[in-house]
Design an enzyme around this catalytic site. Structure first.
Site, PDB file in Angstrom:
ATOM      1  N   TRP A   1      32.615  34.496  33.778  1.00 41.66           N
ATOM      2  CA  TRP A   1      33.570  33.808  34.643  1.00 41.66           C
ATOM      3  C   TRP A   1      32.797  32.702  35.390  1.00 41.66           C
ATOM      4  O   TRP A   1      31.736  32.970  35.955  1.00 41.66           O
ATOM      5  CB  TRP A   1      34.177  34.811  35.627  1.00 41.66           C
TER       6      TRP A   1
ATOM      7  N   ASP B   1      32.115  44.246  37.299  1.00 45.52           N
ATOM      8  CA  ASP B   1      33.218  43.423  37.800  1.00 45.52           C
ATOM      9  C   ASP B   1      34.477  43.841  37.053  1.00 45.52           C
ATOM     10  O   ASP B   1      34.556  43.714  35.827  1.00 45.52           O
ATOM     11  CB  ASP B   1      32.898  41.933  37.548  1.00 45.52           C
TER      12      ASP B   1
ATOM     13  N   LYS C   1      45.301  40.489  39.367  1.00 46.32           N
ATOM     14  CA  LYS C   1      45.962  40.327  38.060  1.00 46.32           C
ATOM     15  C   LYS C   1      46.853  41.512  37.705  1.00 46.32           C
ATOM     16  O   LYS C   1      48.008  41.333  37.362  1.00 46.32           O
ATOM     17  CB  LYS C   1      44.932  40.166  36.947  1.00 46.32           C
TER      18      LYS C   1
HETATM   19  N1  KET Z   1      36.075  38.478  38.272  1.00 50.73           N
HETATM   20  C1  KET Z   1      36.522  37.902  37.146  1.00 50.73           C
HETATM   21  C2  KET Z   1      35.872  38.258  35.860  1.00 50.73           C
HETATM   22  C3  KET Z   1      37.580  36.998  37.213  1.00 50.73           C
HETATM   23  O1  KET Z   1      38.011  36.465  36.082  1.00 50.73           O
HETATM   24  C4  KET Z   1      38.163  36.664  38.453  1.00 50.73           C
HETATM   25  C5  KET Z   1      39.230  35.665  38.538  1.00 50.73           C
HETATM   26  C6  KET Z   1      37.671  37.326  39.582  1.00 50.73           C
HETATM   27  C7  KET Z   1      36.625  38.214  39.469  1.00 50.73           C
HETATM   28  C8  KET Z   1      38.198  37.090  40.963  1.00 50.73           C
HETATM   29  O2  KET Z   1      39.543  37.236  41.141  1.00 50.73           O
HETATM   30  P1  KET Z   1      40.128  37.513  42.609  1.00 50.73           P
HETATM   31  O3  KET Z   1      41.451  36.847  42.626  1.00 50.73           O
HETATM   32  O4  KET Z   1      39.161  36.978  43.612  1.00 50.73           O
HETATM   33  O5  KET Z   1      40.224  38.987  42.708  1.00 50.73           O
HETATM   34  N2  KET Z   1      39.491  34.851  37.620  1.00 50.73           N
HETATM   35  C9  KET Z   1      40.577  33.879  37.510  1.00 50.73           C
HETATM   36  C10 KET Z   1      40.967  33.187  38.770  1.00 50.73           C
HETATM   37  C11 KET Z   1      39.892  32.383  39.446  1.00 50.73           C
HETATM   38  O6  KET Z   1      39.135  31.662  38.788  1.00 50.73           O
HETATM   39  O7  KET Z   1      39.808  32.509  40.689  1.00 50.73           O
HETATM   40  C12 KET Z   1      40.287  32.908  36.359  1.00 50.73           C
HETATM   41  O8  KET Z   1      39.242  33.014  35.719  1.00 50.73           O
HETATM   42  O9  KET Z   1      41.152  32.080  36.076  1.00 50.73           O
END
Ligand code: KET
Length: 448
Positions: A180, A261, A297
């Site tokens: 990510w 993660d 998600k």
């Molecule tokens: N880890 C991974 C692997 C991940 O893809 C995301 C978010 C997060 C943590 C963090 O998500 P949060 O909403 O803080 O719980 N990914 C998507 C959103 C972003 O980039 O913020 C994405 O890859 O589109």
């Protein structure tokens, strides 16, 4: 240099005025030009002298969230946002899980107060979140030796633990290549050197398991390794359970610290209850893992920023000490987390029927994504694309790691108004039965 660049930007509108003035008769425009130049010199120098921000350069937009901003500014009717990993229903609209709507009504009816949460957040939410990931029968959980806190979703938990690692002598962290995109700045800002291990083979669009094992064997003893629990972002390729067993034994051999993660529990197999198999295997193997969970998600709670960070310790007493250190980092950072999102998750996971409803609703999101994978692949084939798109249906989770190049992605954006990340990652959650043909035609056009 930067100050000069800022001054040039300040001058820009007026140089247009200058050009217009130059278009007038030279004799008539001379005094006007001089006046404009004088006032310009004055305003830019005083601005540069007065503003403490004059040497701030324009930062580039965020590679993921920036796409949403660009998409919103695009007025092309058929524009498509497949950038950020946020679920859309088949009409392309944000989706609120019915069970979330239901518990929100209950929460409103309870007329709760808005007192501060504790530094570690809501304890019953944290307990339920941990049970959800580690499983109810997890031995360290039953023995009360997992320290857990509520966090500002996955991102916040990653940052807090990065800081904790740094303050206890860790200088580096090893993440998969690719990972990510935000992992790199999160850990860098926490003071860690970010290194990578092999993960994906672009040649055959699959997991580079041998490369991964070889690289992990080369990580110096005791370092922290970041692993994605499931539905790896951006590749959509996870190790099989036997491969996880091998990873676990190499991680043990090298005395590495596994940091998981978990952002997509429910989007891999479609069953949120069993998607954490990798994590559970590591815990059974006796690793003292750390885990970050996100409910963005799987419960569609993106804007509520609800997540958890937990650390498996040797004993209850050690878990208490770890907890105290997590709190030490949280307090000066944001004091304590918000309440509403945690209340929603707490209400769902504390009730068997509601949990079942959630698992089913999450599964239907994953199912819609999978059906879009099949349709996108089929449409590309029907259009006569000569490329092999079989990886689209082999991959799991929210993303298709398409294999499109940076140049192809740029044409996709500029010519077809389709926004995906520069590494060719397409958020399948944004593909619908209405836009899939348009997307396939555009992909075919840029990849011919
Ligand atoms: N880890 C991974 C692997 C991940 O893809 C995301 C978010 C997060 C943590 C963090 O998500 P949060 O909403 O803080 O719980 N990914 C998507 C959103 C972003 O980039 O913020 C994405 O890859 O589109």
């Amino acid at each position: 240099m930067t100050i000069r660049r800022a001054a040039v930007r300040l001058m820009a509108p007026e140089s247009i005025a200058l050009k217009t003035a130059v278009g007038l008769k030279r004799s008539r425009c001379q005094p006007a030009c001089q006046a404009i130049t004088r006032s310009l010199r004055h305003s830019s120098t005083t601005a540069a002298a007065q503003s403490p921000w004059a040497n701030f350069t324009q930062a580039p937009p965020d590679p993921i969230i920036g796409l949403t901003e660009a998409y919103q500014n695009d007025d092309f009717p058929q524009k498509v946002n497949v950038g950020v990993g946020a679920y859309r229903d088949d009409s392309g609209m944000p989706f609120v899980l019915p069970v979330v709507r239901q518990v929100e009504k209950e929460i409103t009816a309870e007329e709760l107060d808005h007192e501060y949460s504790g530094i570690a957040g809501c304890p019953s939410f944290v307990d339920l979140a941990m049970k959800f990931a580690y499983g109810e029968d997890c031995v360290p959980l039953l023995e009360g030796r997992i320290a857990g806190v509520q966090t500002l979703s996955g991102t916040g938990g990653l940052r807090v633990f990065g800081e904790v690692l740094n303050s206890f002598g860790h200088t580096e962290i090893h993440i998969p290549n690719p990972s990510w995109g935000n992992h790199v700045p999160i850990f860098r800002n926490a003071g860690l050197d970010v290194k990578t291990y092999s993960y994906y083979n672009k040649e055959n669009s699959s997991l580079d398991f041998e490369g991964m094992i070889a690289d992990i064997k080369n990580i110096p003893e005791g370092k922290c390794i970041l692993l994605h629990v499931c539905a790896h972002n951006p590749t959509g390729m996870d190790p099989q359970i036997d491969q996880w067993k091998e990873i676990s034994s190499v991680v043990k051999e090298k005395k590495l610290l596994p940091f998981f993660d978990c952002a997509y529990q429910g989007f891999a197999s479609g069953d949120a209850r069993i998607d954490a198999a990798s994590l559970r295997l590591f815990v059974e193997d006796g690793h003292k893992v750390a885990l970050v969970q996100s409910f963005s998600k799987n419960m569609g709670l993106y804007g509520q920023r609800v997540g958890a960070l937990s650390v498996v310790a040797d004993s209850q007493e050690e878990a208490q000490r770890v907890l105290s250190q997590l709190k030490v980092h949280i307090r000066p950072s944001y004091s304590n987390p918000p309440r509403h999102g945690a209340r929603i998750v707490q209400k769902i996971l504390s009730d068997e029927q509601k949990t079942d409803a959630f698992v089913e609703q999450c599964s239907s999101m994953a199912g819609r994504i999978n059906s879009m994978r099949a349709t996108l692949k089929q449409t590309l084939e029907d259009l006569g694309s000569s490329r092999d798109w079989s990886h689209i249906t082999k991959q799991i989770g929210m993303f298709a790691y398409s294999g499109l190049t940076k140049e192809e992605v740029t044409v996709l954006r500029e010519k077809h108004h389709i926004y995906c990340t520069l590494d060719g990652r397409i958020s399948m959650a944004g593909v619908t039965s209405k836009n899939v043909k348009y997307i396939a035609e555009a992909i075919h056009d840029v990849s011919k």
